[in-house]
Design a protein around this motif. Structure first.
Motif: not given
Length: 287
Positions: A229-234
């Motif tokens: 999920m943090h990569m989706v946010a990035v």
């Protein structure tokens, strides 16, 4: 396929020599040798193709040069005639580098500020010192430079590890990894001798090349894993920033004449903003 690659290499090297790109020739040559040495077991055929293309390209360049001049110049003059200067001529780069180092030591923490290398001096400095690391050091300071190079060292370690292990990969994967690694290394080397990373097109190609290289170093077992999920946010933040930059670039086209008119007289003979432009000399006015 090897004959097709060798043929494209032939014309590529010939065009480099004809254009007089000393930095490009030197950077690519060093990059090919370095990558080939690191991944020696997997790069023998790849090296033979590239070296063969370089030798044939050099021979074609000499043939074209002799045909054009009808033998009126000696072999030693061919490269000098091509680049229109002595091979060892630095065209002022040593002075630019010394100025960048001097400014870095005068402003060690925060640097001069982005785009300020050519400012604050009465001398007609170019917009960059023909050396990307020194420009970053002078404009951003030592702490930011150390942080940036730490990131590059981590990426370089990952690439070297992949090159050392590429003997276990198939021919297609190895050839792609070797070629893209050579392109990325040549870009980095060339950036130490020129302003290649000042130009927006070169910046974009460098980003794409480095991104492709890092993707080739991924472990196969991780390729099909779902992105966290943090990569989706990035990715979402990056998309928003890219959209904002695209909007700014589009609206900037309507006022570009006003922003560059102040330098029109000085750049009548050298219309290369990325080489001689001085952003600090602009006077902005809000109507």
């Amino acid at each position: 396929w090897s004959s097709d690659v060798c043929s494209s290499d032939l014309f590529h090297w010939c065009l480099l020599l004809v254009s007089g790109g000393r930095g490009s020739v030197l950077s690519i040559s060093i990059a090919v040798c370095a990558v080939g040495a690191i991944a020696w077991r997997a790069s023998r055929a790849w090296l033979m193709i590239n070296v063969g293309g370089a030798l044939l390209g050099g021979a074609l360049f000499i043939l074209l040069a002799f045909s054009h001049t009808l033998g009126s110049v000696t072999t030693g003059d061919l490269l000098t005639r091509s680049i229109q200067r002595e091979l060892t001529d630095t065209t002022g780069r040593i002075d630019f580098w010394q100025h960048a180092l001097s400014e870095a030591f005068h402003h060690p923490l925060l640097g001069l500020g982005t785009g300020q290398f050519q400012c604050g001096t009465s001398m007609a400095w170019p917009a960059h010192p023909h050396n990307a690391p020194l420009q970053f050091l002078a404009e951003w300071g030592f702490p930011a430079t150390v942080l940036l190079f730490s990131v590059f060292l981590l990426a370089a370690f990952r690439v070297i590890k992949a090159l050392l292990a590429c003997k276990s990969r198939d021919t297609a994967d190895s050839g792609m990894l070797l070629s893209v690694a050579t392109a990325a290394l040549a870009t980095g080397l060339h950036a130490n001798l020129s302003g290649v990373l000042i130009m927006p097109a070169s910046q974009m190609l460098a980003i794409l090349t480095c991104g492709c290289l890092l993707s080739l170093t991924k472990v196969v077992s991780q390729v099909n894993r779902r992105a966290p999920m943090h990569m989706v946010a990035v990715w979402f933040i990056a998309l928003c920033i890219s959209s904002a930059v695209a909007w700014f670039a589009t609206t900037e086209l309507t006022v570009i004449n006003a922003r560059t008119s102040t330098k029109a007289g000085e750049l009548a003979d050298l219309p290369r903003f990325w080489r001689t432009g001085q952003s600090c000399s602009y006077t902005y006015r809000i109507d």
